[in-house]
Motif scaffolding. Structure first.
Motif, PDB file in Angstrom:
ATOM      1  N   ASN A 254       0.829  -1.201   0.000  1.00  0.00           N
ATOM      2  CA  ASN A 254       0.000   0.000   0.000  1.00  0.00           C
ATOM      3  C   ASN A 254       0.869   1.258   0.000  1.00  0.00           C
ATOM      4  O   ASN A 254       0.551   2.251  -0.660  1.00  0.00           O
ATOM      5  N   ASN A 258       0.862   4.072  -2.907  1.00  0.00           N
ATOM      6  CA  ASN A 258       0.600   5.474  -2.558  1.00  0.00           C
ATOM      7  C   ASN A 258       1.697   6.388  -3.094  1.00  0.00           C
ATOM      8  O   ASN A 258       1.420   7.511  -3.552  1.00  0.00           O
ATOM      9  N   LYS A 277      -5.218   0.042  -5.308  1.00  0.00           N
ATOM     10  CA  LYS A 277      -5.567   0.295  -3.902  1.00  0.00           C
ATOM     11  C   LYS A 277      -6.871  -0.413  -3.525  1.00  0.00           C
ATOM     12  O   LYS A 277      -7.021  -0.898  -2.397  1.00  0.00           O
TER      13      LYS A 277
END
Length: 291
Positions: A254, A258, A277
């Motif tokens: 993650n 990001n 995501k």
């Protein structure tokens, strides 16, 4: 072997003189925790029960309900504190004489005196009951583990689907990312043409494009994503509990996605990041229930 932390187990024994029922269920929990409800006279067996169940489980909150029914399981005896009873009666006589109270001392009054009479409960055949009870605990635990294993396989299959999708999107990003820099260079060149009336500073364009390429470079993030996906897949084939490791890998994946999103200067990359995501969120939900 991936196992879920959710399961149910039940075992029952009818020995004629008594009946033992063991029911247990487990849910996800960070550690291995037990909550056992059973007749208080069998609380002496609690640690043995926890040890027996703990040999099968590594994580999860386990609730157990144990009932033991039957006759001749307990013997009752009555203890009388004769010294205290005599003291009570002496005081009662003194109170009567001093205050000139009429009437006799009633047996019902004596039975209500505190701490004079004590009912003791002795358990019979504890060794035999213990053996049968622990056997039912074992059978119920194996049934629970079987259910956790079956659900774990289903979780693994679902996670593999999402991992494959993330892998395909990562490859798409890897192929598409270089074209973003070239597209930026062309847009910059067109703007400079329009603004400078065909007088183009090639060195300026190349410098700006190089700065953009460095700022938008996502190769390192993609390498780490591929590495994490490989570890994730390898862990799913492990025979050891991997829930905590998978939870860590989801966090790392993650974080990399990001970072790519923060570097994204293209609508297509942004859309792929959103899709990745969404997949990671689904994986995270599944991982939360893996032992």
């Amino acid at each position: 072997m991936v196992k879920s932390m959710t399961g149910f187990g039940r075992a029952e024994a009818n020995q004629g003189a008594y009946k033992i029922l063991v029911e247990m269920k487990s849910v996800n929990h960070r550690f291995c925790e037990f909550n056992i409800r059973m007749p208080k006279q069998f609380l002496v067996l609690e640690e043995k029960i926890k040890k027996a169940v703990g040999s099968y489980l590594q994580r999860g909150r386990v609730e157990m309900f144990i009932t033991v029914e039957g006759q001749n399981i307990h013997e009752h005896s009555l203890d009388v504190d004769w010294q205290l009873l005599s003291a009570y009666i002496d005081v009662l006589h003194k109170v009567k004489d001093k205050h000139q109270i009429s009437g006799s001392i009633d047996i019902n009054d004596i039975l209500k005196l505190e701490n004079v009479f004590t009912i003791r409960e002795a358990q019979t055949g504890l060794e035999e009951i213990e053996k049968v009870l622990l056997e039912q605990v074992r059978l119920a635990t194996e049934q629970l583990v079987s259910m956790r294993t079956l659900e774990g396989e289903q979780l693994k299959e679902d996670i593999f689907v999402h991992l494959t999708y993330i892998e395909s999107m990562a490859r798409e990003l890897q192929q598409f990312a270089p074209t973003v820099v070239e597209a930026y260079r062309k847009r910059l060149e067109k703007k400079m043409k329009d603004f400078l009336d065909s007088q183009i500073d090639e060195q300026r364009i190349m410098a700006e494009a190089a700065i953009f390429a460095d700022r938008a470079d996502i190769n390192e993030e993609l390498k780490r994503i591929h590495s994490h996906l490989g570890q994730f897949t390898q862990s799913l084939h492990s025979r050891e509990p991997v829930g905590r490791k998978l939870d860590f890998l989801v966090q790392e994946l993650n974080r990399e996605v990001n970072t790519i999103g923060s570097k994204a200067n293209d609508a297509k990359i942004a859309n792929l990041v959103v899709e990745m995501k969404a997949c990671l969120e689904k994986i995270k939900e599944q991982v939360q229930n893996i032992e």
